[in-house]
Scaffold this motif. Structure first.
Motif, PDB file in Angstrom:
ATOM      1  N   GLY A   1      -7.547   8.252  -2.904  1.00 53.69           N
ATOM      2  CA  GLY A   1      -7.013   8.390  -1.147  1.00 53.69           C
ATOM      3  C   GLY A   1      -5.630   8.035  -1.089  1.00 53.69           C
ATOM      4  N   TRP A   2      -4.955   7.622  -2.063  1.00 56.64           N
ATOM      5  CA  TRP A   2      -3.426   6.983  -1.968  1.00 56.64           C
ATOM      6  C   TRP A   2      -2.523   8.363  -1.261  1.00 56.64           C
ATOM      7  CZ3 TRP A   2      -1.873   2.149  -2.189  1.00 56.64           C
ATOM      8  CH2 TRP A   2      -2.877   1.093  -2.742  1.00 56.64           C
ATOM      9  N   ARG A   3      -2.929   9.455  -1.823  1.00 55.62           N
ATOM     10  CA  ARG A   3      -1.683  10.379  -1.388  1.00 55.62           C
ATOM     11  C   ARG A   3      -1.733  11.069  -0.083  1.00 55.62           C
ATOM     12  NH1 ARG A   3       0.211  13.928  -5.455  1.00 55.62           N
ATOM     13  NH2 ARG A   3      -0.176  13.393  -7.878  1.00 55.62           N
ATOM     14  N   CYS A   4      -2.608  10.766   0.856  1.00 54.80           N
ATOM     15  CA  CYS A   4      -2.845  11.105   2.133  1.00 54.80           C
ATOM     16  C   CYS A   4      -3.009  12.774   2.030  1.00 54.80           C
ATOM     17  CB  CYS A   4      -1.721  10.820   2.946  1.00 54.80           C
ATOM     18  SG  CYS A   4      -1.672   8.839   3.158  1.00 54.80           S
ATOM     19  N   GLU A   5      -3.382  13.291   0.823  1.00 54.29           N
ATOM     20  CA  GLU A   5      -3.543  14.809   0.838  1.00 54.29           C
ATOM     21  C   GLU A   5      -2.249  15.308   0.555  1.00 54.29           C
ATOM     22  OE1 GLU A   5      -5.904  16.581   3.916  1.00 54.29           O
ATOM     23  OE2 GLU A   5      -7.726  15.417   3.375  1.00 54.29           O
TER      24      GLU A   5
ATOM     25  N   GLY B   1       0.817  -1.348  -0.006  1.00 58.66           N
ATOM     26  CA  GLY B   1      -0.027   0.053  -0.042  1.00 58.66           C
ATOM     27  C   GLY B   1       0.842   1.211  -0.056  1.00 58.66           C
ATOM     28  N   ILE B   2       1.760   1.176  -0.462  1.00 59.28           N
ATOM     29  CA  ILE B   2       2.983   2.530  -0.716  1.00 59.28           C
ATOM     30  C   ILE B   2       2.537   3.287  -1.833  1.00 59.28           C
ATOM     31  CG2 ILE B   2       5.212   3.193  -0.773  1.00 59.28           C
ATOM     32  CD1 ILE B   2       4.638   2.126   1.891  1.00 59.28           C
ATOM     33  N   CYS B   3       2.524   4.565  -1.759  1.00 62.77           N
ATOM     34  CA  CYS B   3       2.310   5.644  -2.602  1.00 62.77           C
ATOM     35  C   CYS B   3       3.621   6.338  -2.810  1.00 62.77           C
ATOM     36  CB  CYS B   3       1.196   6.630  -2.303  1.00 62.77           C
ATOM     37  SG  CYS B   3       0.957   7.839  -3.552  1.00 62.77           S
ATOM     38  N   LEU B   4       4.074   6.006  -3.860  1.00 63.59           N
ATOM     39  CA  LEU B   4       5.328   6.875  -4.321  1.00 63.59           C
ATOM     40  C   LEU B   4       5.058   8.256  -5.274  1.00 63.59           C
ATOM     41  CD1 LEU B   4       8.697   6.472  -4.460  1.00 63.59           C
ATOM     42  CD2 LEU B   4       8.159   5.756  -6.700  1.00 63.59           C
ATOM     43  N   ILE B   5       5.628   9.288  -4.731  1.00 58.77           N
ATOM     44  CA  ILE B   5       5.308  10.722  -5.172  1.00 58.77           C
ATOM     45  C   ILE B   5       6.988  11.135  -5.905  1.00 58.77           C
ATOM     46  CG2 ILE B   5       4.589  12.984  -5.042  1.00 58.77           C
ATOM     47  CD1 ILE B   5       2.754  12.251  -2.748  1.00 58.77           C
TER      48      ILE B   5
ATOM     49  N   GLU C   1      -5.358   9.677 -12.580  1.00 55.66           N
ATOM     50  CA  GLU C   1      -5.082   9.217 -11.103  1.00 55.66           C
ATOM     51  C   GLU C   1      -3.780   9.470 -10.628  1.00 55.66           C
ATOM     52  OE1 GLU C   1      -3.797   4.820 -12.404  1.00 55.66           O
ATOM     53  OE2 GLU C   1      -5.687   5.238 -11.467  1.00 55.66           O
ATOM     54  N   LYS C   2      -2.953  10.132 -11.463  1.00 53.87           N
ATOM     55  CA  LYS C   2      -1.420  10.317 -11.293  1.00 53.87           C
ATOM     56  C   LYS C   2      -1.017  11.586 -10.834  1.00 53.87           C
ATOM     57  CE  LYS C   2       1.002   6.626 -13.896  1.00 53.87           C
ATOM     58  NZ  LYS C   2       1.488   5.614 -12.697  1.00 53.87           N
ATOM     59  N   TRP C   3      -1.974  12.654 -11.168  1.00 48.54           N
ATOM     60  CA  TRP C   3      -1.799  14.043 -10.822  1.00 48.54           C
ATOM     61  C   TRP C   3      -3.027  14.675 -10.231  1.00 48.54           C
ATOM     62  CZ3 TRP C   3      -4.009  18.457 -13.300  1.00 48.54           C
ATOM     63  CH2 TRP C   3      -4.816  18.194 -14.412  1.00 48.54           C
ATOM     64  N   THR C   4      -4.075  14.120  -9.897  1.00 46.10           N
ATOM     65  CA  THR C   4      -5.369  15.024  -9.423  1.00 46.10           C
ATOM     66  C   THR C   4      -5.775  14.449  -8.400  1.00 46.10           C
ATOM     67  OG1 THR C   4      -6.983  13.499 -10.689  1.00 46.10           O
ATOM     68  CG2 THR C   4      -5.999  15.534 -11.810  1.00 46.10           C
ATOM     69  N   ALA C   5      -6.032  15.174  -7.332  1.00 44.14           N
ATOM     70  CA  ALA C   5      -6.627  14.718  -5.971  1.00 44.14           C
ATOM     71  C   ALA C   5      -8.012  14.063  -6.286  1.00 44.14           C
ATOM     72  CB  ALA C   5      -6.592  15.872  -5.001  1.00 44.14           C
ATOM     73  N   SER C   6      -8.790  14.358  -7.157  1.00 45.13           N
ATOM     74  CA  SER C   6     -10.034  13.915  -7.394  1.00 45.13           C
ATOM     75  C   SER C   6     -10.424  12.492  -7.712  1.00 45.13           C
ATOM     76  CB  SER C   6     -10.867  14.853  -8.413  1.00 45.13           C
ATOM     77  OG  SER C   6     -10.163  14.958  -9.578  1.00 45.13           O
TER      78      SER C   6
ATOM     79  N   GLY D   1       1.128  -1.200  -4.660  1.00 45.64           N
ATOM     80  CA  GLY D   1       1.497   0.222  -4.426  1.00 45.64           C
ATOM     81  C   GLY D   1       1.081   0.945  -5.517  1.00 45.64           C
ATOM     82  N   VAL D   2       1.164   2.392  -5.652  1.00 43.98           N
ATOM     83  CA  VAL D   2       1.101   3.246  -6.612  1.00 43.98           C
ATOM     84  C   VAL D   2       2.078   4.239  -6.898  1.00 43.98           C
ATOM     85  CG1 VAL D   2      -1.481   2.819  -6.514  1.00 43.98           C
ATOM     86  CG2 VAL D   2      -0.504   4.838  -5.322  1.00 43.98           C
ATOM     87  N   HIS D   3       2.063   5.025  -8.084  1.00 44.42           N
ATOM     88  CA  HIS D   3       2.956   6.017  -8.367  1.00 44.42           C
ATOM     89  C   HIS D   3       2.341   7.194  -8.708  1.00 44.42           C
ATOM     90  CE1 HIS D   3       6.275   7.927 -11.298  1.00 44.42           C
ATOM     91  NE2 HIS D   3       6.393   8.274  -9.806  1.00 44.42           N
ATOM     92  N   ARG D   4       2.467   8.181  -8.109  1.00 42.43           N
ATOM     93  CA  ARG D   4       1.815   9.577  -8.317  1.00 42.43           C
ATOM     94  C   ARG D   4       2.851  10.816  -8.622  1.00 42.43           C
ATOM     95  NH1 ARG D   4      -1.818   6.377  -8.522  1.00 42.43           N
ATOM     96  NH2 ARG D   4      -3.785   6.224  -7.496  1.00 42.43           N
ATOM     97  N   TYR D   5       2.406  11.857  -9.334  1.00 44.82           N
ATOM     98  CA  TYR D   5       3.222  12.750  -9.661  1.00 44.82           C
ATOM     99  C   TYR D   5       3.067  14.072  -8.930  1.00 44.82           C
ATOM    100  CZ  TYR D   5       3.383  10.287 -14.215  1.00 44.82           C
ATOM    101  OH  TYR D   5       3.607   9.431 -15.357  1.00 44.82           O
ATOM    102  N   CYS D   6       4.235  14.618  -8.818  1.00 39.37           N
ATOM    103  CA  CYS D   6       4.047  15.989  -7.835  1.00 39.37           C
ATOM    104  C   CYS D   6       3.252  16.936  -8.850  1.00 39.37           C
ATOM    105  CB  CYS D   6       5.654  16.524  -7.914  1.00 39.37           C
ATOM    106  SG  CYS D   6       5.613  18.238  -7.009  1.00 39.37           S
ATOM    107  N   LEU D   7       2.264  17.678  -8.084  1.00 39.96           N
ATOM    108  CA  LEU D   7       1.453  18.514  -8.810  1.00 39.96           C
ATOM    109  C   LEU D   7       2.124  19.715  -9.203  1.00 39.96           C
ATOM    110  CD1 LEU D   7      -1.203  19.449 -10.048  1.00 39.96           C
ATOM    111  CD2 LEU D   7      -2.008  19.892  -7.612  1.00 39.96           C
ATOM    112  N   ARG D   8       3.253  20.474  -8.171  1.00 41.29           N
ATOM    113  CA  ARG D   8       3.835  21.469  -8.653  1.00 41.29           C
ATOM    114  C   ARG D   8       4.630  21.408  -9.939  1.00 41.29           C
ATOM    115  NH1 ARG D   8       4.633  25.789  -5.734  1.00 41.29           N
ATOM    116  NH2 ARG D   8       3.810  24.902  -3.954  1.00 41.29           N
ATOM    117  N   HIS D   9       5.250  20.131 -10.070  1.00 44.65           N
ATOM    118  CA  HIS D   9       6.037  19.724 -11.072  1.00 44.65           C
ATOM    119  C   HIS D   9       5.222  19.893 -12.542  1.00 44.65           C
ATOM    120  CE1 HIS D   9       9.404  19.099  -8.664  1.00 44.65           C
ATOM    121  NE2 HIS D   9      10.046  19.293  -9.670  1.00 44.65           N
TER     122      HIS D   9
END
Length: 370
Positions: free
Chosen positions: A223-227, A126-130, A214-219, A152-160
């Motif tokens: 729930g993986w990003r923990c906000e 259940g690890i989320c990598l950003i 799913e990789k860059w939006t909170a919507s 687990g999942v991979h997510r992008y940094c929104l700022r980048h």
């Protein structure tokens, strides 16, 4: 020189990291050498990874979230540093691991992520990598099962994402909409803002629409990003070590150790405040529990003894001369690719300098006549 030469620092690095392991059992150090130097028989430095035992154990009580980032080192050689960080239940940053590599690539990122899987995650699901959208990271993640469903999942940094978006379209209104749509938690509002972007620029809308939502939006994150929307966790550590990035490699490794010791001592000194007379334990994640927070920093670092007591490593290490930066007069120039976030900071500094200059010009000179 206080820190020695660049070359002597690399030669000393195995002995220094070995001492950190000896006096802090459970600390991890992994090497991947290049070919041996034909003249000396020493190994040419390739990659080195290290993680301190208290940080490894502390992660077991943190969010299921790891932020990774790479940064340049301003040395005579083209080294990079990779950093992994986590966040505890009190929203404080916990650094997990460091690595020195020759360049950011598929091979170096894959090696680093595998070390994280082996020594930090250790089978935890259940690890989320950003991370940012560096091509080496995105390709390496696909070859690391811990960061791919169902593990687990991979997510992008929104700022980048917003930075890349603005670098392409250079529109302040669109950039603001990009951040808003990425940070919006309701799908209904996400769709409305996307339509607004589409009305402003069809090309910009299509650029965003091509990225997996799913990789860059909170919507659409699930729930993986923990906000956590950005890689500011690892950027914070990068900032703390900014002054050390001009030092030789052994000094950098020592700085990470000293910063870790200082951070854990501060956490130990914090008192646990009285809580409300309401049992909310069943309403929150385990990482928010006071005991989990205390357990994050329950381990401690041991002092490293004098160098006279260090063990002699089983190998010698030298620099890779092929990645040396050609010498030139003046201050070393940074090699990091500058983006619009850097331009904004530079513009702010220039405006501040102009304000200071105008203020100084208004100050009357002693003895002058009005």
């Amino acid at each position: 020189m206080i820190y020695g030469t660049w070359e002597s620092s690399v030669q000393k690095l195995p002995k220094h990291l070995g001492a950190l392991q000896k006096y802090n059992p459970g600390t991890i150090v992994e090497w991947q050498h290049k070919a041996r130097d034909t003249s000396t028989g020493a190994y040419v430095i390739g990659y080195v990874f290290w993680a301190f035992k208290p940080c490894i154990e502390g992660f077991q009580h943190c969010h299921n979230l790891i932020s990774v980032d790479g940064t340049h080192l301003y040395t005579k050689y083209k080294h990079k540093m990779l950093i992994a960080a986590a966040m505890d239940g009190n929203q404080q940053v916990l650094h997990l691991a460091f690595a020195i590599i020759d360049e950011e690539s598929l091979l170096s990122w894959k090696w680093f992520l595998r070390q994280l899987s082996r020594h930090i995650i250790r089978g935890r699901r259940g690890i989320c990598l950003i991370s940012d959208r560096h091509a080496g990271i995105t390709r390496a993640v696909r070859e690391c099962p811990d960061f791919m469903p169902p593990n687990g999942v991979h997510r992008y940094c929104l700022r980048h994402v917003c930075s890349n978006f603005n670098s392409k379209y250079k529109n302040v209104v669109l950039k603001d909409l990009c951040w808003r749509v990425g940070s919006e938690y309701q799908i209904r509002k996400f769709n409305r803002i996307m339509e607004e972007i589409k009305s402003q620029s069809l090309e910009a809308f299509q650029w965003l629409d091509r990225i997996d939502k799913e990789k860059w939006t909170a919507s659409h994150d699930g729930g993986w990003r923990c906000e956590i929307l950005t890689i500011n966790m690892s950027k914070c550590i990068n900032g703390v070590l900014k002054g050390a990035r001009r030092l030789p490699l052994t000094a950098i490794a020592e700085m990470t150790f000293q910063r870790s010791v200082h951070y854990f001592r501060e956490s130990h000194a914090q008192k646990v405040c009285a809580v409300f007379m309401i049992n909310a334990a069943s309403m929150v994640k385990d990482c928010y529990d006071i005991m989990s927070y205390k357990n994050t920093y329950s381990k401690s670092f041991e002092p490293v003894h004098s160098e006279d007591y260090w063990d002699v490593p089983g190998f010698e290490l030298v620099h890779d001369p092929t990645i040396r930066i050609s010498s030139r007069p003046g201050r070393n120039q940074t090699t990091r690719i500058h983006k619009e976030m850097d331009w904004a900071q530079r513009s702010a500094r220039q405006q501040a300098q102009q304000r200071n200059s105008s203020t100084q010009s208004d100050v009357p000179v002693p003895g002058s006549q009005d």
